[in-house]
Design a protein around this motif. Structure first.
Motif, PDB file in Angstrom:
ATOM      1  N   PRO A  18      33.972  27.149  41.837  1.00  0.00           N
ATOM      2  CA  PRO A  18      34.294  26.986  40.409  1.00  0.00           C
ATOM      3  C   PRO A  18      34.582  28.317  39.720  1.00  0.00           C
ATOM      4  O   PRO A  18      35.417  28.397  38.815  1.00  0.00           O
ATOM      5  N   GLY A  19      33.910  29.374  40.147  1.00  0.00           N
ATOM      6  CA  GLY A  19      34.154  30.693  39.557  1.00  0.00           C
ATOM      7  C   GLY A  19      35.582  31.154  39.814  1.00  0.00           C
ATOM      8  O   GLY A  19      36.209  31.789  38.965  1.00  0.00           O
ATOM      9  N   ALA A  20      36.101  30.814  40.982  1.00  0.00           N
ATOM     10  CA  ALA A  20      37.470  31.209  41.328  1.00  0.00           C
ATOM     11  C   ALA A  20      38.480  30.472  40.456  1.00  0.00           C
ATOM     12  O   ALA A  20      39.496  31.035  40.052  1.00  0.00           O
ATOM     13  N   PHE A  21      38.196  29.197  40.152  1.00  0.00           N
ATOM     14  CA  PHE A  21      39.090  28.436  39.261  1.00  0.00           C
ATOM     15  C   PHE A  21      39.155  29.105  37.900  1.00  0.00           C
ATOM     16  O   PHE A  21      40.223  29.304  37.331  1.00  0.00           O
ATOM     17  N   GLU A  22      37.972  29.435  37.385  1.00  0.00           N
ATOM     18  CA  GLU A  22      37.948  30.014  36.041  1.00  0.00           C
ATOM     19  C   GLU A  22      38.634  31.383  36.041  1.00  0.00           C
ATOM     20  O   GLU A  22      39.393  31.703  35.121  1.00  0.00           O
ATOM     21  N   GLU A  23      38.399  32.149  37.075  1.00  0.00           N
ATOM     22  CA  GLU A  23      39.022  33.481  37.152  1.00  0.00           C
ATOM     23  C   GLU A  23      40.545  33.345  37.191  1.00  0.00           C
ATOM     24  O   GLU A  23      41.273  34.096  36.535  1.00  0.00           O
ATOM     25  N   LEU A  24      41.020  32.353  37.926  1.00  0.00           N
ATOM     26  CA  LEU A  24      42.467  32.123  38.022  1.00  0.00           C
ATOM     27  C   LEU A  24      43.046  31.744  36.651  1.00  0.00           C
ATOM     28  O   LEU A  24      44.100  32.238  36.255  1.00  0.00           O
ATOM     29  N   VAL A  25      42.336  30.887  35.954  1.00  0.00           N
ATOM     30  CA  VAL A  25      42.809  30.462  34.633  1.00  0.00           C
ATOM     31  C   VAL A  25      42.874  31.667  33.695  1.00  0.00           C
ATOM     32  O   VAL A  25      43.848  31.848  32.955  1.00  0.00           O
ATOM     33  N   ARG A  26      41.867  32.518  33.769  1.00  0.00           N
ATOM     34  CA  ARG A  26      41.833  33.652  32.835  1.00  0.00           C
ATOM     35  C   ARG A  26      42.833  34.748  33.203  1.00  0.00           C
ATOM     36  O   ARG A  26      43.373  35.408  32.322  1.00  0.00           O
ATOM     37  N   THR A  27      43.088  34.949  34.487  1.00  0.00           N
ATOM     38  CA  THR A  27      44.008  36.029  34.857  1.00  0.00           C
ATOM     39  C   THR A  27      45.467  35.582  34.818  1.00  0.00           C
ATOM     40  O   THR A  27      46.330  36.321  34.350  1.00  0.00           O
ATOM     41  N   GLU A  28      45.752  34.396  35.296  1.00  0.00           N
ATOM     42  CA  GLU A  28      47.152  33.943  35.351  1.00  0.00           C
ATOM     43  C   GLU A  28      47.561  33.166  34.108  1.00  0.00           C
ATOM     44  O   GLU A  28      48.752  33.060  33.804  1.00  0.00           O
ATOM     45  N   GLY A  29      46.593  32.608  33.409  1.00  0.00           N
ATOM     46  CA  GLY A  29      46.897  31.773  32.253  1.00  0.00           C
ATOM     47  C   GLY A  29      47.792  32.437  31.210  1.00  0.00           C
ATOM     48  O   GLY A  29      48.785  31.839  30.785  1.00  0.00           O
ATOM     49  N   PRO A  30      47.471  33.662  30.784  1.00  0.00           N
ATOM     50  CA  PRO A  30      48.280  34.273  29.720  1.00  0.00           C
ATOM     51  C   PRO A  30      49.755  34.394  30.082  1.00  0.00           C
ATOM     52  O   PRO A  30      50.629  34.121  29.250  1.00  0.00           O
ATOM     53  N   GLN A  31      50.054  34.790  31.324  1.00  0.00           N
ATOM     54  CA  GLN A  31      51.457  34.907  31.734  1.00  0.00           C
ATOM     55  C   GLN A  31      52.148  33.551  31.728  1.00  0.00           C
ATOM     56  O   GLN A  31      53.299  33.419  31.306  1.00  0.00           O
ATOM     57  N   LEU A  32      51.434  32.557  32.228  1.00  0.00           N
ATOM     58  CA  LEU A  32      52.030  31.218  32.315  1.00  0.00           C
ATOM     59  C   LEU A  32      52.236  30.632  30.926  1.00  0.00           C
ATOM     60  O   LEU A  32      53.243  29.966  30.660  1.00  0.00           O
TER      61      LEU A  32
END
Lengths: 201, 84
Positions: A22-36
């Motif tokens: 679950p930590g990896a999901f959240e990290e992905l959302v926070r790092t890639e989310g802004p660009q997307l």
């Protein structure tokens, strides 16, 4: 465009995602989310639609992470998913009849000479882009392009997708997409011309 | 090649897709017609302006917290890959 991540960190991230960390999901959302989100906002120009597209991008990413081959960067792979999600929403929303591009294209006399030969612009792109009013002007001018031309210009010049991939996503031939891109750039150049001619270095 | 034809061929020329005889006529037109050269420079500048007008790529931006929460909440366990 996707920002770079090193292959090693990508491999670790994918491994964690596949494990369902679950930590990896959240990290992905926070790092890639802004660009997307930036991609979706540019394409859709509607905050609710953009957020919806980003949310669906993450859902699809999580569902399909098992299929991710690692041949591209994870960010690039997700960028493509986001572009497709935005395109789907653009297609499905009710559109007004598109305005004609012809009014924005260069005019020629019968002998093939331009009605208005190009005159020098005041400054190069890098210097002009330092000014907020120029960046605003360019964005507003892109938004004035007929939707199908604006889409091709965004996908090629801003999102950096290859023409072949854009053609496939739009269901058009490469040649038709190339012509559309050329028209979009011609029209944008014409919209910018009166302002850029007056620009001072 | 006249100015209208030159303009139509800009993208193909830049992509190296013109047959050599047409590319040669394209280059010959450039020698003779400074306004078309200026136009082609502005075509390139237009591309650069488009690329740059949305701000620094990769610049850290904040993801709205409510969107982060919505995404995390919307991804049901069934959507996630099987846990090892």
């Amino acid at each position: 465009m996707p920002h770079s991540t090193s292959p090693a960190s990508d491999a670790e991230r994918v491994e964690s995602l596949r494990r369902g960390d679950p930590g990896a999901f959240e990290e992905l959302v926070r790092t890639e989310g802004p660009q997307l989100l930036a991609v979706a906002r540019r394409m859709l120009r509607n905050e609710e639609d953009a957020r919806d597209a980003v949310q669906e991008t993450f859902t699809k990413t999580f569902q399909r992470i098992g299929d991710f081959s690692g041949q591209s960067k994870l960010a690039t792979w997700m960028h493509r998913i986001a572009v497709n999600e935005a395109l789907m929403r653009m297609r499905s929303r009710r559109r007004k009849p598109e305005s004609a591009i012809e009014d924005l294209l260069p005019l020629y006399q019968e002998n093939g000479h331009p009605v208005e030969p190009a005159r020098e612009w005041g400054e190069p792109a890098d210097r002009a882009l330092q000014r907020e009013e120029v960046r605003d002007l360019v964005r507003e001018s892109i938004d004035r392009l007929p939707e199908s031309y604006r889409t091709v210009l965004l996908l090629r010049d801003i999102e950096g997708l290859p023409l072949a991939e854009i053609s496939e996503a739009l269901g058009a031939t490469v040649n038709a997409t190339k012509i559309r891109l050329h028209r979009a750039r011609q029209a944008l150049r014409n919209l910018l011309d009166p302002h850029m001619r007056g620009a001072t270095a | 090649m006249n100015c209208r034809q030159f303009n139509e061929f800009i993208l193909s020329f830049k992509r190296g897709e013109l047959p050599e005889d047409q590319a040669e006529r394209f280059r010959a037109h450039m020698e003779l017609c400074p306004p078309c050269v200026t136009y082609m420079e502005q075509y390139d500048t237009t591309i650069e302006l488009g690329k740059g007008c949305y701000g620094e790529k990769g610049a850290p931006q904040q993801m709205p917290e409510e969107l982060v929460r919505a995404i995390l909440a919307s991804v049901e366990p069934r959507d996630r890959p099987p846990t090892a």
